[in-house]
Each structure stands twice: as C-alpha cells, then as structure tokens.
Design an enzyme around this catalytic site. Structure first.
Site, PDB file in Angstrom:
ATOM      1  N   CYS A 186       8.118  30.923 -47.102  1.00 12.53           N
ATOM      2  CA  CYS A 186       8.293  29.487 -47.314  1.00 12.53           C
ATOM      3  C   CYS A 186       6.915  28.804 -47.273  1.00 12.53           C
ATOM      4  O   CYS A 186       5.912  29.431 -46.936  1.00 12.53           O
ATOM      5  CB  CYS A 186       9.207  28.892 -46.254  1.00 12.53           C
ATOM      6  SG  CYS A 186       8.699  29.250 -44.578  1.00 12.53           S
ATOM      7  N   CYS A 220       4.925  28.974 -44.084  1.00 16.52           N
ATOM      8  CA  CYS A 220       4.380  30.285 -43.744  1.00 16.52           C
ATOM      9  C   CYS A 220       3.017  30.492 -44.410  1.00 16.52           C
ATOM     10  O   CYS A 220       2.087  30.994 -43.786  1.00 16.52           O
ATOM     11  CB  CYS A 220       5.336  31.380 -44.179  1.00 16.52           C
ATOM     12  SG  CYS A 220       7.034  31.100 -43.666  1.00 16.52           S
TER      13      CYS A 220
END
Lengths: 347, 75
Positions: free
Chosen positions: B10, B13
């Site tokens: 995501c 991250c």
C-alpha cells in the site's frame, strides 16, 4: 527543549481547535459573503446558488473529516487492534465479543490493505471466525469518510442510524456466519495457522511515548486522510450539485419508491459492481433522497457500494476459498436488503 | 544491521521504505534493508497492522509511518 515543544503543541491545539469550530458554525454566512459580495454572484441565479452550495459542502466536510480522522487516530493510538486481540482472547465476553469486534471495526480507519493481516492476526490468536467476520463486515461500512460525509450532508440523526446499523449488521452477520462451521473453507495455510493458534496474552505492550510526542503524527495522519480523499469529495459534491439542478423532482420515485417491493434488492444488486468510496457516493445518495428515494433504500444502496466490492473479494481469496467468499458476501447482501426494508418500515 | 520493511504494497508501506532508506543514509550506517511483501512472511512477525518496521528481528514500529527523526533515533 521538551517543555518548549509541549507548550508549542498545546498552544497550537488551543488556537486551532476553537478556530475550526468557529469556522464551522459560521461557515454559511462566510460562504454567503464570499459568493455574493466578493465574487460577486447573484444569489438569485442558479449558478451562484450552485457555487455557494458546493463551497459550503466541501469546506464543511473537510473540517468534519479532519476532526473525525484525528479523533479516530487518537483512539487507535491508545487502543490499537493488538490490544483488542488480547481482550478478545483472554476475557469471557458472553456474546459481547461480537459487539466489541464490530464496534472496533467502525472506529478504526479503514484501509483494504490491512484487512488481510488483521484477519490472520485474529485467526492466529484463536479468535472464532464469527467474531473475525463481525470486524470484517463493519470495518469498510463504517469508516471516518462515510461518517464525515453523512454528518455533513444528512445530519447527525441519519449518521447515527447509518453507523448503528453498520455495527448491528457486523454483529448479526458475524454471529450467524460463526454458527455455520465455515473454518473448513479457509485456505490451507490459514487452517494451519488456526491449528497452531495460541493465546499470546500480555504480548501487547503500550507505547511509552508521551501524548505530546504522539500527537503530531496523529494529526498529520488525520490530515493525510483528508488529502487522500479530497479529490473524491470535490468530484462527488460537484456531481451531486449538478444533479440537484438537472434531475427533475420525483425522477427516481417511479422506480425506487417505497411501494415497489423489489426496489431495495434492485438498488443493492445495482450497487455491487459499482466500486466507489464513501466520499464519491454519499453526495449522489443525498440527491437520490432529495428526489424521493426512501432513506432505507438509499442506505442499503450505499452499504452495498462500500461494503461489497470486487477488489475486496479478490484480496480475501488469499485467506479463503471461493465458496467461503461467496457465503460471506451472500450473507452481507441478504442482511443489507433486510436492513433496508426495516428502515423503510420504521421511518 | 538487518532492517526489514513489512507491507503488502500500500502507499504507506512504500513511504515507510523511503523514509527508512533516507534515515539510514543520513546516519551513514551500513544496513541491509529488505522489503517484505509476502503476507505469510509478514504474519510470522505477529504484526496485524501494516506497514511495520523490523530492526534486527524486533518489531519497532507498526501501523504507521514515523517521521525521519524518529527512525534515526530508533536506529
């Protein structure tokens, strides 16, 4: 140095929070002044009214979303999901665990990318599948964006109904799914984890950083959520504002009115392939309601759009077999339809 | 030093990975930074919220992206 930073943040909160609230309460007159005096547009013209509407709604929702996301961030900082897991595994709950899991799903900021780690984390801790489902159902339905949009466009009553029914849906759905012994339809590697499940009581450790150390990051995250959906909010409200002007009164009533029994299933089924976030869909829903669609039908539609999405289903494929995904989505669909009928009957 | 960034891919991250790389660079330490994207591997660390930062096998941050300063301190 530490003291100074603390003072700086305290000062910032003391100034920013009341100014945001003051801005919120006086927003309509400020926007009126801006559109009709400064620009100046005629308050009689459709265009002027549309611009006024648009600015007012957008700013109002941005303020609400920022405050709600920061508040949720704050709750999460002190009650993270790891702590919930320890609670759920170590305490006797007498059925209340469904409520806690569902309620927690509602107050955590939702991100579809974190639903899988959460699912596994629950299974790892030996939490029953039904309780895990309760969380998984409510989490996308009731989130900070949906709540802020509802609060801004429908008022607090409709927001309470929406959030309450989202939590209820998670609880009932989770409970019923839990009764069906569906564990055999999990993916093989998840079953293995489940067999080795152990209660890691007390593994949750609170962070030791002070409130003022954590606050900047929480506020920054809150603002980050606003930035991420700002474009959708603007587009959603723009579409809503345009529809308000051009869709004739009672346009939808013919197809989606209360006396048509198939209206709710139809709305829900139409919603499933639509994948939109709450920011884009609520302004459109508001127009539906203004043009004669009953609130229950509108809420059912909205829940189906945000709660039943194909990308979510493909993510779940990593942890469940298709059959379980089907049962999971089927059950939620059924309950959303039932909720819609219930609301139309009550309201 | 062994540094691992756990995340399924995501946006948060990737930003954690970027900040971590920057922190390591600015501190001038030699560290091996690895991005772990496989969900089965991530779960072995016992985290439930991504992204998470693991330094020498210990989870130091989970569920959020800390500031550059904080990571430097953690290192």
């Amino acid at each position: 140095m530490e003291q100074q930073r603390k003072l700086k943040w305290m000062g910032a909160i003391i100034i920013i929070l009341p100014s945001l609230l003051a801005l919120y309460t006086h927003l309509q007159s400020l926007i009126d002044y801006f559109t009709y005096q400064i620009l100046p547009l005629s308050s009689e013209s459709h265009f002027g009214q549309a611009i006024n509407f648009f600015l007012y709604d957008t700013i109002k929702i941005v303020i609400l979303l920022f405050l709600i996301s920061s508040l949720m961030g704050l709750v999460n900082a002190y009650f993270p999901v790891e702590r919930l897991r320890v609670y759920l595994t170590t305490k006797k709950m007498y059925g209340l665990q469904y409520f806690f899991a569902s309620f927690f799903g509602a107050i955590t900021p939702f991100c579809s990318c974190s639903s899988i780690p959460l699912f596994i984390g629950f299974v790892q801790g030996g939490i029953p599948l039904g309780v895990t489902f309760a969380y998984l159902i409510t989490s996308p339905l009731v989130n900070e964006v949906a709540v802020a949009m509802f609060l801004g466009l429908f008022g607090w009553k409709a927001t309470l109904i929406y959030a309450g029914s989202g939590i209820l849906l998670g609880m009932i759905g989770g409970y019923i799914l839990g009764k069906f012994k569906l564990d055999r339809y999990l993916s093989d590697w998840v079953k293995q984890i489940q067999q080795n499940a152990h209660i890691e009581a007390g593994r949750w450790e609170g962070e030791r950083r002070s409130f003022f150390d954590r606050l900047p990051a929480i506020i920054k995250d809150g603002w980050g959520i606003v930035q991420k959906v700002l474009l959708y909010i603007i587009i959603g409200i723009a579409i809503g504002a345009t529809m308000h002007g051009y869709v004739p009164e009672n346009f939808f009533t013919e197809y989606l009115s209360e006396d048509k029994w198939y209206a709710i299933p139809l709305a829900v089924i139409l919603a499933v392939p639509l994948y939109a976030n709450a920011a884009g869909i609520v302004p459109v829903i508001q127009v539906f309601v203004a043009k004669g669609v009953p609130l229950g039908t509108a809420i059912a539609f909205m829940m189906a759009v945000v709660g039943l999405s194909l990308p979510e289903a493909t993510l779940l494929k990593k942890v469940m077999q298709w059959k379980l995904i089907g049962i999971f989505f089927g059950t939620i669909t059924l309950f959303i339809i039932l909720l819609g009928y219930l609301f139309n009957w009550i309201i | 030093m062994e540094i691992k960034v756990l995340g399924t891919g995501c946006a948060k991250c990737t930003s954690l990975e970027d900040v971590t790389r920057k922190a390591v660079e600015e501190k001038g330490i030699s560290a091996n930074i690895e991005k772990v994207e496989d969900i089965m591997q991530i779960m072995t660390y016992g985290v439930m919220t991504t992204p998470a930062l693991v330094i020498d096998g210990k989870v130091v941050v989970k569920g959020r992206v800390p500031s550059l300063e904080e990571i430097k301190e953690l290192l």
